[in-house]
Write an enzyme that holds these catalytic residues in place. Sequence first.
Site, PDB file in Angstrom:
ATOM      1  N   ARG A  33       0.881  -1.171   0.106  1.00  0.00           N
ATOM      2  CA  ARG A  33       0.055   0.063   0.120  1.00  0.00           C
ATOM      3  C   ARG A  33       0.864   1.316  -0.035  1.00  0.00           C
ATOM      4  O   ARG A  33       0.442   2.368  -0.554  1.00  0.00           O
ATOM      5  CB  ARG A  33      -0.922  -0.017   1.207  1.00  0.00           C
ATOM      6  CG  ARG A  33      -2.038  -1.198   0.966  1.00  0.00           C
ATOM      7  CD  ARG A  33      -3.010  -0.813   2.368  1.00  0.00           C
ATOM      8  NE  ARG A  33      -3.986  -1.905   2.369  1.00  0.00           N
ATOM      9  CZ  ARG A  33      -5.089  -1.767   1.546  1.00  0.00           C
ATOM     10  NH1 ARG A  33      -5.333  -0.803   0.697  1.00  0.00           N
ATOM     11  NH2 ARG A  33      -5.825  -2.810   1.667  1.00  0.00           N
ATOM     12  N   ASP A  64      -9.898   1.354  -6.307  1.00  0.00           N
ATOM     13  CA  ASP A  64     -10.393   1.143  -5.000  1.00  0.00           C
ATOM     14  C   ASP A  64     -10.613  -0.420  -5.138  1.00  0.00           C
ATOM     15  O   ASP A  64     -11.278  -0.925  -4.454  1.00  0.00           O
ATOM     16  CB  ASP A  64     -11.657   1.601  -4.792  1.00  0.00           C
ATOM     17  CG  ASP A  64     -12.029   1.816  -3.510  1.00  0.00           C
ATOM     18  OD1 ASP A  64     -11.314   1.661  -2.548  1.00  0.00           O
ATOM     19  OD2 ASP A  64     -13.420   1.883  -3.133  1.00  0.00           O
TER      20      ASP A  64
END
EC number: 1.17.99.6
Length: 314
Positions: free
Chosen positions: A60, A132
């Site tokens: 991430r 997303d």
Amino acid sequence: MSKSKEISQRIKEQAVLLGFLECAIVPAGFLVEEKSRFQEWLDAGMHGEMGYMDRNKEKRLDPRLLIENAKTVIVVLQNYFPEKTQESTEAPVLSKYAYGTDYHFVMKDKLKKLLHFIQEEIQPCNGRPFVDSAPVLERAWARQAGLGWVGKNSNLISVRHGSYFFIGELILDTELPFDTPRPVADHCGTCTRCIDACPTKAIVANQVVDARKCISYQTIEIKGDLDENLKGQFENRVFGCDICQDVCPWNLKAHPHEEPAFTPNPKLLKLTHEDWHNMDRPLFNELFKNSAVKRAGFKGLKRNLQFLRPEQNE
């Protein structure tokens, strides 16, 4: 015009032709500023049942661990602000982002077209679109790309567009001419409208949302029973919640999208309070065939509707 500027301009023009609001090109790298903030949020348990947020943390923070030989991140914004909203003021409220076709499908298709354009018209490369649905910190990349600042409600806010937009990325294994964006200053100032308006007090600090208290989290992410302590506090929200965005002064700049896929079924906007609570599976399937509401499913939506019933809040 230099060749690098010409390449950058061609990519951005193509992004606009595909229907994106904004496009920025930045180098892939480690998101230094996000590491401690993200870890503190996780350590506080504010991600609730979203266990996936605690996995692949390093990926991430660094897309080079996600995509082999990643060098470039192209960040795009996609408007979803609707021209028309639900007609009945008594009907359960559906988040505006879920009116039409699921944005994951719409944006990924556009990003694939942008990738194909780059491969055919700019230079050969490999890439992957993200919307997303993978360990990518979209908001952080958009902020780093100079597309906005993070508001008190933790949403990215644009001076030009407000905050009713989705964020997507195209991560490439080739180096393109990078923008040199200036960080956008925080324009929230002393305004606390989003904090004051949140009925469940989910905005616990500047730019920090406790997902466990957030209506969007409760109505979308929770798989079991909703939090009994929050009964009577949803302000008739049945799937998602736009309250913190609706009260944001910057969203006075929001303008209706021009994306046909986000146009809702006319029946959806006409549903009354009774229509929602009496909804059967065939109507659900008709209204939400390709919608993000499928995330909750028919049973999840009925659970949310039951939670809103006044007799349940006594």
